[in-house]
Design a protein around this motif. Structure first.
Motif, PDB file in Angstrom:
ATOM      1  N   MET A   1      -5.035  11.421  -3.340  1.00  0.00           N
ATOM      2  CA  MET A   1      -4.105  10.669  -4.185  1.00  0.00           C
ATOM      3  C   MET A   1      -3.440  11.570  -5.218  1.00  0.00           C
ATOM      4  O   MET A   1      -4.048  12.512  -5.718  1.00  0.00           O
ATOM      5  CB  MET A   1      -4.832   9.520  -4.884  1.00  0.00           C
ATOM      6  CG  MET A   1      -5.283   8.442  -3.953  1.00  0.00           C
ATOM      7  SD  MET A   1      -6.191   7.157  -4.860  1.00  0.00           S
ATOM      8  CE  MET A   1      -6.464   5.987  -3.533  1.00  0.00           C
ATOM      9  N   LYS A   2      -2.207  11.228  -5.508  1.00  0.00           N
ATOM     10  CA  LYS A   2      -1.419  11.940  -6.521  1.00  0.00           C
ATOM     11  C   LYS A   2      -1.145  10.997  -7.694  1.00  0.00           C
ATOM     12  O   LYS A   2      -1.162   9.774  -7.542  1.00  0.00           O
ATOM     13  CB  LYS A   2      -0.077  12.394  -5.926  1.00  0.00           C
ATOM     14  CG  LYS A   2      -0.207  13.197  -4.646  1.00  0.00           C
ATOM     15  CD  LYS A   2      -0.352  14.659  -4.932  1.00  0.00           C
ATOM     16  CE  LYS A   2      -0.251  15.500  -3.686  1.00  0.00           C
ATOM     17  NZ  LYS A   2      -1.502  15.912  -3.133  1.00  0.00           N
TER      18      LYS A   2
ATOM     19  N   ALA B   1      -1.507   1.468  -5.348  1.00  0.00           N
ATOM     20  CA  ALA B   1      -2.480   0.896  -4.424  1.00  0.00           C
ATOM     21  C   ALA B   1      -2.527  -0.613  -4.594  1.00  0.00           C
ATOM     22  O   ALA B   1      -2.414  -1.125  -5.712  1.00  0.00           O
ATOM     23  CB  ALA B   1      -3.865   1.479  -4.672  1.00  0.00           C
TER      24      ALA B   1
ATOM     25  N   LYS C   1      -1.867   1.664 -10.230  1.00  0.00           N
ATOM     26  CA  LYS C   1      -1.346   3.015  -9.989  1.00  0.00           C
ATOM     27  C   LYS C   1      -2.380   4.037 -10.419  1.00  0.00           C
ATOM     28  O   LYS C   1      -3.194   3.795 -11.314  1.00  0.00           O
ATOM     29  CB  LYS C   1      -0.019   3.245 -10.708  1.00  0.00           C
ATOM     30  CG  LYS C   1      -0.122   3.338 -12.203  1.00  0.00           C
ATOM     31  CD  LYS C   1       1.236   3.648 -12.823  1.00  0.00           C
ATOM     32  CE  LYS C   1       1.140   3.603 -14.337  1.00  0.00           C
ATOM     33  NZ  LYS C   1       2.409   3.875 -14.977  1.00  0.00           N
ATOM     34  N   VAL C   2      -2.332   5.175  -9.761  1.00  0.00           N
ATOM     35  CA  VAL C   2      -3.253   6.269 -10.056  1.00  0.00           C
ATOM     36  C   VAL C   2      -2.781   6.971 -11.327  1.00  0.00           C
ATOM     37  O   VAL C   2      -1.645   7.434 -11.409  1.00  0.00           O
ATOM     38  CB  VAL C   2      -3.311   7.268  -8.873  1.00  0.00           C
ATOM     39  CG1 VAL C   2      -4.200   8.457  -9.217  1.00  0.00           C
ATOM     40  CG2 VAL C   2      -3.797   6.568  -7.611  1.00  0.00           C
TER      41      VAL C   2
ATOM     42  N   TRP D   1      -1.739   2.999  -1.022  1.00  0.00           N
ATOM     43  CA  TRP D   1      -3.142   2.852  -0.684  1.00  0.00           C
ATOM     44  C   TRP D   1      -3.565   1.402  -0.825  1.00  0.00           C
ATOM     45  O   TRP D   1      -2.844   0.594  -1.406  1.00  0.00           O
ATOM     46  CB  TRP D   1      -3.991   3.728  -1.611  1.00  0.00           C
ATOM     47  CG  TRP D   1      -3.536   5.136  -1.651  1.00  0.00           C
ATOM     48  CD1 TRP D   1      -2.639   5.700  -2.524  1.00  0.00           C
ATOM     49  CD2 TRP D   1      -3.912   6.187  -0.756  1.00  0.00           C
ATOM     50  NE1 TRP D   1      -2.459   7.034  -2.223  1.00  0.00           N
ATOM     51  CE2 TRP D   1      -3.223   7.352  -1.141  1.00  0.00           C
ATOM     52  CE3 TRP D   1      -4.788   6.255   0.335  1.00  0.00           C
ATOM     53  CZ2 TRP D   1      -3.375   8.566  -0.483  1.00  0.00           C
ATOM     54  CZ3 TRP D   1      -4.943   7.461   0.991  1.00  0.00           C
ATOM     55  CH2 TRP D   1      -4.233   8.607   0.577  1.00  0.00           C
TER      56      TRP D   1
ATOM     57  N   ASN E   1      -9.867  10.046   0.734  1.00  0.00           N
ATOM     58  CA  ASN E   1      -8.595   9.375   0.452  1.00  0.00           C
ATOM     59  C   ASN E   1      -8.274   9.441  -1.032  1.00  0.00           C
ATOM     60  O   ASN E   1      -7.130   9.699  -1.418  1.00  0.00           O
ATOM     61  CB  ASN E   1      -8.624   7.925   0.942  1.00  0.00           C
ATOM     62  CG  ASN E   1      -8.499   7.824   2.447  1.00  0.00           C
ATOM     63  OD1 ASN E   1      -7.971   8.708   3.106  1.00  0.00           O
ATOM     64  ND2 ASN E   1      -9.002   6.733   3.006  1.00  0.00           N
ATOM     65  N   MET E   2      -9.283   9.244  -1.891  1.00  0.00           N
ATOM     66  CA  MET E   2      -9.033   9.351  -3.328  1.00  0.00           C
ATOM     67  C   MET E   2      -8.685  10.784  -3.720  1.00  0.00           C
ATOM     68  O   MET E   2      -7.840  11.006  -4.588  1.00  0.00           O
ATOM     69  CB  MET E   2     -10.229   8.834  -4.124  1.00  0.00           C
ATOM     70  CG  MET E   2     -10.340   7.321  -4.085  1.00  0.00           C
ATOM     71  SD  MET E   2     -11.496   6.623  -5.278  1.00  0.00           S
ATOM     72  CE  MET E   2     -13.056   7.084  -4.546  1.00  0.00           C
TER      73      MET E   2
ATOM     74  N   ASP F   1       0.805   7.467  -7.509  1.00  0.00           N
ATOM     75  CA  ASP F   1       0.608   6.716  -6.266  1.00  0.00           C
ATOM     76  C   ASP F   1       0.200   5.295  -6.630  1.00  0.00           C
ATOM     77  O   ASP F   1      -0.465   5.065  -7.648  1.00  0.00           O
ATOM     78  CB  ASP F   1      -0.499   7.334  -5.405  1.00  0.00           C
ATOM     79  CG  ASP F   1      -0.042   8.554  -4.613  1.00  0.00           C
ATOM     80  OD1 ASP F   1       1.129   8.953  -4.716  1.00  0.00           O
ATOM     81  OD2 ASP F   1      -0.890   9.108  -3.882  1.00  0.00           O
TER      82      ASP F   1
END
Length: 141
Positions: free
Chosen positions: A42-43, A48, A64-65, A4, A38-39, A46
């Motif tokens: 997210m996993k 960005a 990172k998420v 992302w 988009n959020m 993920d």
């Protein structure tokens, strides 16, 4: 894993601010349905690109998420008492050795279809694996 790009105005929240906090950052304040969706897609894990918008206009780091979509703490409830706006939490991964400017991105033919170029006002958008690899290389990784 998906990739992302997340935009922030550096005078409001910069990549260095996120690093200095030392705790996950809630990516709050997004008020666009596509960016919100988009959020929601997210996993955990993920990654960005962290993009400084308005001032700098450049990719400066990677986050990172670390928490899935949840109610945005800065959002009001709608008329039905429901949460409309959601966000994820991110943690810094690393700063790019060489920031990648929007001007450079626009001059790179392989990035002509990137969401950042095609949907310039979108604050949270997808990045393809090919774009990710190229931008990491351009950023000195």
């Amino acid at each position: 894993m998906a990739y992302w790009l997340m935009k922030s105005e550096p005078n409001v929240l910069s990549f260095d601010d996120v690093v200095a906090k030392g705790v996950p950052e809630e990516w709050h304040g997004v008020r666009n349905y596509t960016a919100r969706n988009n959020m929601k897609a997210m996993k955990l894990g993920d990654e960005a690109f962290f993009y400084h918008s308005n001032i700098g206009k450049e990719i400066v780091g990677i986050v990172k998420v670390v928490a899935l979509a949840h109610p945005d703490s800065t959002a009001d409830l709608n008329a039905k008492g429901e949460v409309v706006w959601e966000c994820v939490d991110v943690s810094p991964v690393r700063k790019l050795p060489k920031p990648v400017t929007l001007e450079t991105i626009k001059q790179t033919p392989e990035l002509a279809n990137m969401a950042l170029v095609k949907l310039s006002r979108l604050s949270v958008g997808p990045v393809t694996p090919e774009e990710w690899k190229l931008l990491c290389k351009m950023g000195g990784l």
